[in-house]
Design a protein around this motif. Sequence first.
Motif, PDB file in Angstrom:
ATOM      1  N   PHE A 116     -11.667   8.127  -3.852  1.00 52.51           N
ATOM      2  CA  PHE A 116     -11.067   8.006  -2.520  1.00 52.51           C
ATOM      3  C   PHE A 116     -10.417   9.337  -2.181  1.00 52.51           C
ATOM      4  CE2 PHE A 116      -6.978   7.251  -0.257  1.00 52.51           C
ATOM      5  CZ  PHE A 116      -7.520   6.996   0.995  1.00 52.51           C
ATOM      6  N   CYS A 117     -10.716   9.873  -0.998  1.00 55.31           N
ATOM      7  CA  CYS A 117     -10.247  11.208  -0.608  1.00 55.31           C
ATOM      8  C   CYS A 117      -9.455  11.140   0.689  1.00 55.31           C
ATOM      9  CB  CYS A 117     -11.438  12.155  -0.430  1.00 55.31           C
ATOM     10  SG  CYS A 117     -12.370  12.422  -1.947  1.00 55.31           S
ATOM     11  N   GLU A 145      -8.475   8.455  11.380  1.00 54.87           N
ATOM     12  CA  GLU A 145      -8.730   8.783   9.974  1.00 54.87           C
ATOM     13  C   GLU A 145      -8.020   7.817   9.047  1.00 54.87           C
ATOM     14  OE1 GLU A 145      -9.498  13.598  10.382  1.00 54.87           O
ATOM     15  OE2 GLU A 145      -7.457  12.810  10.494  1.00 54.87           O
ATOM     16  N   ARG A 146      -6.859   7.366   9.434  1.00 59.44           N
ATOM     17  CA  ARG A 146      -6.142   6.384   8.608  1.00 59.44           C
ATOM     18  C   ARG A 146      -6.852   5.030   8.643  1.00 59.44           C
ATOM     19  NH1 ARG A 146       0.293   7.844   9.224  1.00 59.44           N
ATOM     20  NH2 ARG A 146       0.007  10.094   9.435  1.00 59.44           N
ATOM     21  N   GLU A 147      -7.320   4.651   9.813  1.00 59.03           N
ATOM     22  CA  GLU A 147      -8.089   3.401   9.904  1.00 59.03           C
ATOM     23  C   GLU A 147      -9.371   3.497   9.096  1.00 59.03           C
ATOM     24  OE1 GLU A 147      -7.374   0.440  11.244  1.00 59.03           O
ATOM     25  OE2 GLU A 147      -5.354   1.267  11.547  1.00 59.03           O
ATOM     26  N   LEU A 153     -11.699   1.555   1.918  1.00 61.53           N
ATOM     27  CA  LEU A 153     -11.148   0.905   0.732  1.00 61.53           C
ATOM     28  C   LEU A 153     -11.376  -0.601   0.770  1.00 61.53           C
ATOM     29  CD1 LEU A 153      -7.880   2.972   0.325  1.00 61.53           C
ATOM     30  CD2 LEU A 153      -9.921   3.061  -1.099  1.00 61.53           C
ATOM     31  N   GLN A 154     -11.340  -1.167   1.962  1.00 57.52           N
ATOM     32  CA  GLN A 154     -11.642  -2.595   2.087  1.00 57.52           C
ATOM     33  C   GLN A 154     -13.065  -2.882   1.628  1.00 57.52           C
ATOM     34  OE1 GLN A 154      -9.361  -4.978   3.121  1.00 57.52           O
ATOM     35  NE2 GLN A 154     -10.914  -6.457   2.474  1.00 57.52           N
ATOM     36  N   GLN A 155     -13.990  -2.008   1.967  1.00 50.81           N
ATOM     37  CA  GLN A 155     -15.379  -2.173   1.532  1.00 50.81           C
ATOM     38  C   GLN A 155     -15.502  -2.126   0.021  1.00 50.81           C
ATOM     39  OE1 GLN A 155     -17.704   0.811   3.648  1.00 50.81           O
ATOM     40  NE2 GLN A 155     -18.506  -0.782   4.982  1.00 50.81           N
ATOM     41  N   ARG A 156     -14.611  -1.411  -0.634  1.00 51.88           N
ATOM     42  CA  ARG A 156     -14.621  -1.311  -2.101  1.00 51.88           C
ATOM     43  C   ARG A 156     -13.684  -2.317  -2.761  1.00 51.88           C
ATOM     44  NH1 ARG A 156     -17.670   3.084  -4.188  1.00 51.88           N
ATOM     45  NH2 ARG A 156     -18.689   4.033  -2.387  1.00 51.88           N
ATOM     46  N   ALA A 157     -13.223  -3.304  -1.991  1.00 52.57           N
ATOM     47  CA  ALA A 157     -12.291  -4.320  -2.507  1.00 52.57           C
ATOM     48  C   ALA A 157     -11.050  -3.661  -3.126  1.00 52.57           C
ATOM     49  CB  ALA A 157     -12.983  -5.234  -3.524  1.00 52.57           C
ATOM     50  N   TRP A 158     -10.640  -2.514  -2.582  1.00 53.96           N
ATOM     51  CA  TRP A 158      -9.443  -1.785  -3.006  1.00 53.96           C
ATOM     52  C   TRP A 158      -9.497  -1.411  -4.484  1.00 53.96           C
ATOM     53  CZ3 TRP A 158      -5.770   0.134   0.264  1.00 53.96           C
ATOM     54  CH2 TRP A 158      -5.889  -0.297   1.603  1.00 53.96           C
ATOM     55  N   ILE A 192      -0.957   2.706   0.408  1.00 52.62           N
ATOM     56  CA  ILE A 192      -2.276   2.593  -0.225  1.00 52.62           C
ATOM     57  C   ILE A 192      -2.132   2.518  -1.742  1.00 52.62           C
ATOM     58  CG2 ILE A 192      -4.351   3.948  -0.767  1.00 52.62           C
ATOM     59  CD1 ILE A 192      -4.527   4.674   2.148  1.00 52.62           C
ATOM     60  N   GLU A 193      -1.284   3.360  -2.312  1.00 53.54           N
ATOM     61  CA  GLU A 193      -1.128   3.402  -3.769  1.00 53.54           C
ATOM     62  C   GLU A 193      -0.667   2.055  -4.324  1.00 53.54           C
ATOM     63  OE1 GLU A 193       0.392   3.813  -7.673  1.00 53.54           O
ATOM     64  OE2 GLU A 193       1.659   3.373  -5.936  1.00 53.54           O
ATOM     65  N   ARG A 194       0.224   1.376  -3.612  1.00 53.73           N
ATOM     66  CA  ARG A 194       0.716   0.086  -4.091  1.00 53.73           C
ATOM     67  C   ARG A 194      -0.382  -0.972  -4.100  1.00 53.73           C
ATOM     68  NH1 ARG A 194       5.369   1.463  -0.978  1.00 53.73           N
ATOM     69  NH2 ARG A 194       4.656   0.123   0.707  1.00 53.73           N
ATOM     70  N   ARG A 195      -1.354  -0.813  -3.243  1.00 52.40           N
ATOM     71  CA  ARG A 195      -2.413  -1.824  -3.115  1.00 52.40           C
ATOM     72  C   ARG A 195      -3.673  -1.470  -3.916  1.00 52.40           C
ATOM     73  NH1 ARG A 195      -4.533  -3.995   2.797  1.00 52.40           N
ATOM     74  NH2 ARG A 195      -5.903  -5.651   2.020  1.00 52.40           N
ATOM     75  N   LEU A 196      -3.875  -0.196  -4.165  1.00 52.10           N
ATOM     76  CA  LEU A 196      -5.142   0.277  -4.722  1.00 52.10           C
ATOM     77  C   LEU A 196      -5.165   0.144  -6.246  1.00 52.10           C
ATOM     78  CD1 LEU A 196      -7.830   1.740  -3.993  1.00 52.10           C
ATOM     79  CD2 LEU A 196      -6.610   3.902  -4.362  1.00 52.10           C
ATOM     80  N   GLU A 197      -6.298  -0.294  -6.763  1.00 52.80           N
ATOM     81  CA  GLU A 197      -6.545  -0.294  -8.205  1.00 52.80           C
ATOM     82  C   GLU A 197      -7.340   0.970  -8.532  1.00 52.80           C
ATOM     83  OE1 GLU A 197      -9.059  -2.919 -11.453  1.00 52.80           O
ATOM     84  OE2 GLU A 197      -8.172  -3.957  -9.723  1.00 52.80           O
ATOM     85  N   TYR A 198      -6.775   1.837  -9.393  1.00 53.50           N
ATOM     86  CA  TYR A 198      -7.410   3.119  -9.686  1.00 53.50           C
ATOM     87  C   TYR A 198      -7.050   3.543 -11.101  1.00 53.50           C
ATOM     88  CZ  TYR A 198      -2.748   5.071  -8.793  1.00 53.50           C
ATOM     89  OH  TYR A 198      -1.403   5.339  -8.839  1.00 53.50           O
TER      90      TYR A 198
END
Length: 242
Positions: A116-117, A145-147, A153-158, A192-198
């Motif tokens: 994710f960039c 760009e934020r949308e 990320l939604q497409q990647r299930a976060w 984003i960081e709080r929601r994203l699995e990375y």
Amino acid sequence: MANRIFITGDTHGPREISRIGRAFRSVEGLDKSDYLIVLGDFGLVWADRSAYTYWLRWLEKKPFTTLFIDGNHENFDMLDALPVECWHGGAVHRVNDSVLHLMRGQVFDIAGRSFFCMGGARSVDRARRTPHISWWPREMPDAAERERAYAALQQRAWRVDYALSHCAPAAAQRRLNPAYEQDDLTLFLDGIERRLEYRHWFFGHYHADRAAGEAQTAVFERMFELRRRDDRIDEIVCAFEA
């Protein structure tokens, strides 16, 4: 050896790009399916001057492909005028045959990993800079760009393997230095960081090489390699330290 990935911090155009040559001096067997990723303030899409042209050609001749996210010190008038194409699942600006700008809010599949960039940052010295000469309002991502980032990320299930940004999420920035001023972008990235699995989040901008959390690293002069340990897991190895 194909599909190697290296990550480094701000290069600031001709000022510091030469450290890439030092870093790769002892690395053999690379080809154009190996990648160097610069975490913003790339600085070589800046002006039609011989110095910038020289270093872009220098990178084009290297036995790897250079990718970069944008920082706050880029010539966005020139960057936005470049042709856009789809590359490895996301939108890029093509600078030349082997230098590509990874556009904001995109997810790319590169060498078996997902990235994710989100480029951009606020210049703390913008009051001393000249609009469209040394500073551009486009340094901060806009609403579209934020949308786009949310949609990707939604497409990647976060879930992604790595997150790459120029400035840090707010909590990571506080751990680097509580005196740093938060803004709309650091707070956006924090959400984003709080929601994203990375696996790991890398960012530049702060001219520091240090951890900002268990899985967050500020990168400047160091170079890290995402080295395959098996088919699914990487070791993050410091491949070069200036």
